[in-house]
Write a protein that holds these residues in place. Structure first.
Motif, PDB file in Angstrom:
ATOM      1  N   SER A 115      -4.700   7.088  -2.244  1.00 38.44           N
ATOM      2  CA  SER A 115      -4.166   5.823  -1.743  1.00 38.44           C
ATOM      3  C   SER A 115      -4.250   4.736  -2.806  1.00 38.44           C
ATOM      4  CB  SER A 115      -4.922   5.375  -0.492  1.00 38.44           C
ATOM      5  OG  SER A 115      -6.284   5.125  -0.791  1.00 38.44           O
ATOM      6  N   TRP A 116      -3.361   3.777  -2.696  1.00 35.12           N
ATOM      7  CA  TRP A 116      -3.355   2.582  -3.525  1.00 35.12           C
ATOM      8  C   TRP A 116      -3.024   1.412  -2.614  1.00 35.12           C
ATOM      9  CZ3 TRP A 116       0.522  -1.025  -4.281  1.00 35.12           C
ATOM     10  CH2 TRP A 116       0.259  -2.010  -5.243  1.00 35.12           C
ATOM     11  N   GLU A 117      -3.719   0.288  -2.829  1.00 37.09           N
ATOM     12  CA  GLU A 117      -3.505  -0.888  -1.987  1.00 37.09           C
ATOM     13  C   GLU A 117      -3.683  -2.158  -2.805  1.00 37.09           C
ATOM     14  OE1 GLU A 117      -5.354  -2.856   2.093  1.00 37.09           O
ATOM     15  OE2 GLU A 117      -6.375  -1.175   1.129  1.00 37.09           O
ATOM     16  N   LEU A 139      -6.375  13.166   0.296  1.00 32.52           N
ATOM     17  CA  LEU A 139      -5.714  11.885   0.485  1.00 32.52           C
ATOM     18  C   LEU A 139      -5.879  11.026  -0.760  1.00 32.52           C
ATOM     19  CD1 LEU A 139      -4.322   9.897   2.478  1.00 32.52           C
ATOM     20  CD2 LEU A 139      -6.601   9.203   3.217  1.00 32.52           C
ATOM     21  N   PHE A 148       0.845  -1.192   0.000  1.00 37.29           N
ATOM     22  CA  PHE A 148       0.000   0.000   0.000  1.00 37.29           C
ATOM     23  C   PHE A 148       0.878   1.238   0.000  1.00 37.29           C
ATOM     24  CE2 PHE A 148       0.892  -0.601   4.452  1.00 37.29           C
ATOM     25  CZ  PHE A 148       1.066   0.683   4.937  1.00 37.29           C
ATOM     26  N   THR A 149       0.303   2.331  -0.436  1.00 39.64           N
ATOM     27  CA  THR A 149       0.965   3.626  -0.347  1.00 39.64           C
ATOM     28  C   THR A 149      -0.108   4.700  -0.231  1.00 39.64           C
ATOM     29  OG1 THR A 149       2.620   5.084  -1.318  1.00 39.64           O
ATOM     30  CG2 THR A 149       1.097   4.008  -2.850  1.00 39.64           C
ATOM     31  N   ASP A 150       0.223   5.758   0.462  1.00 38.36           N
ATOM     32  CA  ASP A 150      -0.658   6.914   0.615  1.00 38.36           C
ATOM     33  C   ASP A 150       0.107   8.157   0.196  1.00 38.36           C
ATOM     34  OD1 ASP A 150      -2.769   5.454   1.722  1.00 38.36           O
ATOM     35  OD2 ASP A 150      -2.052   5.745   3.764  1.00 38.36           O
ATOM     36  N   ARG A 159     -15.533   8.563   5.299  1.00 35.82           N
ATOM     37  CA  ARG A 159     -14.330   8.197   6.059  1.00 35.82           C
ATOM     38  C   ARG A 159     -14.323   8.921   7.395  1.00 35.82           C
ATOM     39  NH1 ARG A 159      -9.087  10.473   6.646  1.00 35.82           N
ATOM     40  NH2 ARG A 159      -7.526   8.866   7.077  1.00 35.82           N
ATOM     41  N   ARG A 215     -13.772   5.659  -4.530  1.00 33.13           N
ATOM     42  CA  ARG A 215     -13.065   4.384  -4.406  1.00 33.13           C
ATOM     43  C   ARG A 215     -13.263   3.549  -5.660  1.00 33.13           C
ATOM     44  NH1 ARG A 215      -9.183   3.182  -1.029  1.00 33.13           N
ATOM     45  NH2 ARG A 215     -10.387   3.888   0.743  1.00 33.13           N
ATOM     46  N   ASN A 242     -14.356   9.626   0.167  1.00 28.77           N
ATOM     47  CA  ASN A 242     -13.438   9.059  -0.815  1.00 28.77           C
ATOM     48  C   ASN A 242     -14.193   8.610  -2.053  1.00 28.77           C
ATOM     49  OD1 ASN A 242     -11.115   9.159   0.796  1.00 28.77           O
ATOM     50  ND2 ASN A 242     -11.522   7.174   1.691  1.00 28.77           N
ATOM     51  N   GLU A 263      -9.591   3.653  11.554  1.00 30.54           N
ATOM     52  CA  GLU A 263     -10.265   4.206  10.377  1.00 30.54           C
ATOM     53  C   GLU A 263     -11.541   3.415  10.112  1.00 30.54           C
ATOM     54  OE1 GLU A 263      -8.859   5.717   6.064  1.00 30.54           O
ATOM     55  OE2 GLU A 263      -8.364   3.626   6.521  1.00 30.54           O
ATOM     56  N   ARG A 283      -0.511  12.321   0.620  1.00 27.73           N
ATOM     57  CA  ARG A 283      -1.387  13.184   1.398  1.00 27.73           C
ATOM     58  C   ARG A 283      -0.908  14.632   1.328  1.00 27.73           C
ATOM     59  NH1 ARG A 283      -4.577  12.238   6.234  1.00 27.73           N
ATOM     60  NH2 ARG A 283      -4.653  14.209   7.316  1.00 27.73           N
TER      61      ARG A 283
END
Length: 161
Positions: free
Chosen positions: A22-24, A20, A2-4, A80, A62, A60, A100, A6
């Protein structure tokens, strides 16, 4: 994996705005990959010097592509709610607890919870060692044969610039 990414902008001493991204990739939870992007507002309830507490409320966009090839990918909005507590034992060592909550607006009964408990200690000026215990809960996993709860214990290097 994962990476965020921000971006934060202060509005007042206690209030701030964030964006924000994000990728996971988490196949054990059923995701080939997930992308998220969304804005929100945050409030700093405690702001040091040793203890910090803040909360965030946001939304978000998504995109979820599932590990099961028979499942179609989905795009939806989700709410969120996030909280983080930090206790700085010393200047270079601290404990954090993050929680979260994600609520899908497309599937009303679909929610996700993530808890991260971590201890971080600096190795040098730019690098720290982080030990984390994470618990992920998904009450409506896809496919439905997956477990609702997944936990991981990780060790990582954190770089700060």
């Amino acid at each position: 994996y994962f990476t965020d990414l921000r971006l934060d902008a202060s509005l007042t001493e206690h209030w701030y705005f964030y964006l924000l991204g994000s990728w996971e990739r988490h196949e054990f939870s059923g995701f080939d990959h997930r992308l998220g992007l969304g804005p929100g507002m945050g409030c700093k309830f405690l702001n040091g010097p040793a203890q910090f507490l803040f909360g965030e409320l946001g939304m978000n966009y998504r995109y979820e592509d599932y590990a099961d090839a028979e499942e179609d990918s989905e795009q939806f909005l989700e709410g969120r709610l996030f909280g983080r507590y930090k206790w700085a034992f010393t200047e270079k060592t601290h404990f954090t607890q993050e929680l979260e909550y994600l609520q899908s607006y497309k599937r009303e009964k679909a929610l996700k919870l993530k808890s991260d408990t971590a201890l971080i200690t600096a190795i040098n000026r730019m690098m720290a060692l982080k030990i984390t215990y994470s618990v992920l809960y998904n009450n409506n996993p896809i496919p439905s044969t997956l477990e609702n709860t997944d936990s991981t214990f990780t060790t990582s290097l954190v770089f700060t610039f």
